[in-house]
Motif scaffolding. Structure first.
Motif, PDB file in Angstrom:
ATOM      1  N   ARG A  74       0.697  -1.314  -0.011  1.00 52.51           N
ATOM      2  CA  ARG A  74      -0.025   0.058  -0.010  1.00 52.51           C
ATOM      3  C   ARG A  74       1.003   1.418  -0.057  1.00 52.51           C
ATOM      4  N   GLU A  75       2.036   1.123   0.590  1.00 45.89           N
ATOM      5  CA  GLU A  75       2.947   2.389   0.446  1.00 45.89           C
ATOM      6  C   GLU A  75       3.525   2.734  -0.889  1.00 45.89           C
ATOM      7  N   LYS A  76       3.536   1.823  -1.740  1.00 50.79           N
ATOM      8  CA  LYS A  76       3.749   1.822  -3.134  1.00 50.79           C
ATOM      9  C   LYS A  76       2.903   2.626  -3.960  1.00 50.79           C
ATOM     10  N   GLY A  77       1.613   2.462  -3.711  1.00 47.59           N
ATOM     11  CA  GLY A  77       0.602   3.342  -4.277  1.00 47.59           C
ATOM     12  C   GLY A  77      -0.744   2.407  -4.222  1.00 47.59           C
ATOM     13  N   LYS A  78      -1.644   3.140  -4.260  1.00 46.45           N
ATOM     14  CA  LYS A  78      -3.044   2.681  -3.819  1.00 46.45           C
ATOM     15  C   LYS A  78      -3.589   1.736  -4.887  1.00 46.45           C
ATOM     16  N   SER A  79      -3.105   1.798  -6.216  1.00 46.06           N
ATOM     17  CA  SER A  79      -3.598   0.771  -7.204  1.00 46.06           C
ATOM     18  C   SER A  79      -2.857  -0.716  -7.288  1.00 46.06           C
ATOM     19  N   GLY A  80      -2.070  -0.916  -6.167  1.00 49.51           N
ATOM     20  CA  GLY A  80      -1.391  -2.176  -6.249  1.00 49.51           C
ATOM     21  C   GLY A  80      -2.138  -3.402  -6.124  1.00 49.51           C
ATOM     22  N   PRO A  81      -1.843  -4.487  -6.322  1.00 50.83           N
ATOM     23  CA  PRO A  81      -2.705  -5.612  -6.337  1.00 50.83           C
ATOM     24  C   PRO A  81      -3.639  -6.036  -5.062  1.00 50.83           C
ATOM     25  N   VAL A  82      -4.536  -6.725  -5.340  1.00 55.38           N
ATOM     26  CA  VAL A  82      -5.346  -6.878  -4.494  1.00 55.38           C
ATOM     27  C   VAL A  82      -4.785  -8.020  -3.286  1.00 55.38           C
ATOM     28  N   VAL A  83      -5.036  -7.856  -2.117  1.00 55.93           N
ATOM     29  CA  VAL A  83      -4.471  -8.858  -1.247  1.00 55.93           C
ATOM     30  C   VAL A  83      -5.479  -9.532  -0.394  1.00 55.93           C
ATOM     31  N   ILE A  84      -5.372 -10.812  -0.410  1.00 59.36           N
ATOM     32  CA  ILE A  84      -6.311 -11.766   0.445  1.00 59.36           C
ATOM     33  C   ILE A  84      -5.471 -12.324   1.395  1.00 59.36           C
ATOM     34  N   PHE A  85      -6.022 -12.225   2.676  1.00 57.79           N
ATOM     35  CA  PHE A  85      -5.200 -12.742   3.770  1.00 57.79           C
ATOM     36  C   PHE A  85      -5.888 -14.251   4.107  1.00 57.79           C
ATOM     37  N   LEU A  86      -4.790 -15.093   4.384  1.00 53.00           N
ATOM     38  CA  LEU A  86      -4.897 -16.625   4.655  1.00 53.00           C
ATOM     39  C   LEU A  86      -4.609 -16.695   6.265  1.00 53.00           C
ATOM     40  N   PRO A  94     -11.299  -9.826  11.101  1.00 50.85           N
ATOM     41  CA  PRO A  94     -11.488  -9.289   9.816  1.00 50.85           C
ATOM     42  C   PRO A  94     -11.628  -7.858   9.814  1.00 50.85           C
ATOM     43  N   GLU A  95     -12.297  -7.111  10.668  1.00 49.22           N
ATOM     44  CA  GLU A  95     -12.443  -5.588  10.571  1.00 49.22           C
ATOM     45  C   GLU A  95     -10.961  -4.828  10.496  1.00 49.22           C
ATOM     46  N   ASN A  96     -10.075  -5.641  11.112  1.00 52.22           N
ATOM     47  CA  ASN A  96      -8.849  -4.839  11.232  1.00 52.22           C
ATOM     48  C   ASN A  96      -7.969  -5.190   9.787  1.00 52.22           C
ATOM     49  N   ALA A  97      -8.245  -6.313   9.329  1.00 54.46           N
ATOM     50  CA  ALA A  97      -7.642  -6.614   7.994  1.00 54.46           C
ATOM     51  C   ALA A  97      -8.263  -5.724   7.004  1.00 54.46           C
ATOM     52  N   TYR A  98      -9.573  -5.627   6.949  1.00 53.17           N
ATOM     53  CA  TYR A  98     -10.129  -4.734   5.968  1.00 53.17           C
ATOM     54  C   TYR A  98      -9.642  -3.297   6.276  1.00 53.17           C
ATOM     55  N   ASN A  99      -9.421  -2.959   7.286  1.00 53.09           N
ATOM     56  CA  ASN A  99      -9.046  -1.625   7.701  1.00 53.09           C
ATOM     57  C   ASN A  99      -7.665  -1.169   7.166  1.00 53.09           C
ATOM     58  N   LEU A 100      -6.715  -2.303   6.994  1.00 52.81           N
ATOM     59  CA  LEU A 100      -5.477  -2.277   6.596  1.00 52.81           C
ATOM     60  C   LEU A 100      -5.393  -2.408   5.055  1.00 52.81           C
ATOM     61  N   GLY A 101      -6.699  -2.623   4.414  1.00 53.38           N
ATOM     62  CA  GLY A 101      -6.609  -2.889   2.927  1.00 53.38           C
ATOM     63  C   GLY A 101      -6.713  -4.237   2.302  1.00 53.38           C
ATOM     64  N   ALA A 102      -7.199  -5.080   3.169  1.00 49.26           N
ATOM     65  CA  ALA A 102      -7.128  -6.379   2.576  1.00 49.26           C
ATOM     66  C   ALA A 102      -8.391  -6.699   1.974  1.00 49.26           C
ATOM     67  N   GLU A 103      -8.558  -7.363   0.856  1.00 48.91           N
ATOM     68  CA  GLU A 103      -9.859  -7.637   0.275  1.00 48.91           C
ATOM     69  C   GLU A 103     -10.677  -8.815   0.941  1.00 48.91           C
ATOM     70  N   ALA A 104     -10.034  -9.686   1.438  1.00 52.58           N
ATOM     71  CA  ALA A 104     -10.775 -10.861   2.212  1.00 52.58           C
ATOM     72  C   ALA A 104      -9.771 -11.305   3.081  1.00 52.58           C
ATOM     73  N   VAL A 105     -10.544 -12.221   3.820  1.00 50.96           N
ATOM     74  CA  VAL A 105      -9.629 -12.748   4.935  1.00 50.96           C
ATOM     75  C   VAL A 105     -10.230 -14.338   4.940  1.00 50.96           C
ATOM     76  N   PHE A 106      -9.583 -15.164   4.841  1.00 51.15           N
ATOM     77  CA  PHE A 106      -9.905 -16.632   4.865  1.00 51.15           C
ATOM     78  C   PHE A 106      -9.049 -17.367   6.220  1.00 51.15           C
ATOM     79  N   PRO A 107      -9.892 -17.925   7.073  1.00 49.54           N
ATOM     80  CA  PRO A 107      -9.297 -18.554   8.225  1.00 49.54           C
ATOM     81  C   PRO A 107      -8.839 -19.919   7.980  1.00 49.54           C
ATOM     82  N   LYS A 108      -7.636 -20.457   8.356  1.00 44.47           N
ATOM     83  CA  LYS A 108      -7.511 -21.818   8.048  1.00 44.47           C
ATOM     84  C   LYS A 108      -8.272 -22.808   9.171  1.00 44.47           C
ATOM     85  N   PRO A 109      -8.662 -23.822   8.501  1.00 43.75           N
ATOM     86  CA  PRO A 109      -8.613 -24.268   7.065  1.00 43.75           C
ATOM     87  C   PRO A 109      -9.830 -23.636   6.582  1.00 43.75           C
ATOM     88  N   PHE A 110      -9.684 -23.332   5.051  1.00 39.01           N
ATOM     89  CA  PHE A 110     -10.892 -22.775   4.403  1.00 39.01           C
ATOM     90  C   PHE A 110     -11.225 -23.292   3.297  1.00 39.01           C
TER      91      PHE A 110
END
Length: 180
Positions: A74-86, A94-110
């Protein structure tokens, strides 16, 4: 941004080789190009060398974790790739992950199918995503409630999207509560 009919360049970042292999196999089967990294530092080096559409990353890894990876992307630019957390840990809400800019969060196992669906959906432009209700059942419920919320207002509607919802109300004025 890409559409669903095209294939993504996916960077898969996880320190568990067996999990990377399984997810990579699924992604390749769907026609995506997959590049793998064992940690966030390797991922950043790859991102400097080649364009990537989606980053699937573990949260907890040695050297550079997923949160730091997302922050540096995100420091490199707003139009960077989509990030999905595993993640296998519940210490990242999940709210914190979205606030950081993650697109989605998947808890393991998923659910691997759900992950593939999310990757595909993340490639749709934000404008197109807003045109599609995030939860069809909720959209139906809202559509039914719209008749009651705006009686006599033809064309009133409520639109549901990933970031919330909005109501469209025709121009003809309704009496205001504070008016005589």
């Amino acid at each position: 941004m890409m559409t669903l009919s095209t294939h993504a360049r996916v960077l898969l970042v996880d320190d568990e080789e067996a999990l990377r292999q399984a997810i990579s196999w699924d992604l390749k089967r769907k026609g995506h190009q997959v590049v793998e990294a064992e940690n966030g530092q390797e991922a950043l080096e790859i991102l400097d060398r080649q364009p990537i559409d989606v980053v699937l990353t573990d949260v907890r890894m040695p050297v550079c974790d997923g949160i730091e990876l997302l922050s540096r992307i995100r420091e490199k630019g707003k139009s960077g790739p989509v990030v999905i957390f595993l993640t296998g840990f519940a210490d990242l809400a999940p709210e914190n992950a979205y606030n950081l800019g993650a697109e989605a969060v998947f808890p393991k196992p998923f659910d691997r199918k759900a992950l593939l669906d999310t990757v595909a959906q993340s490639l749709v432009s934000p404008v197109e995503r807003w045109k599609t209700a995030a939860i069809p059942a909720a959209a139906k419920l809202l559509a039914l409630e719209t008749r009651d919320a705006f009686p006599g207002r033809r064309g009133a509607s409520i639109h549901v999207g990933r970031g919330g919802f909005f109501a469209r109300i025709p121009d003809d004025p309704l009496p205001r509560l504070n008016e005589p």
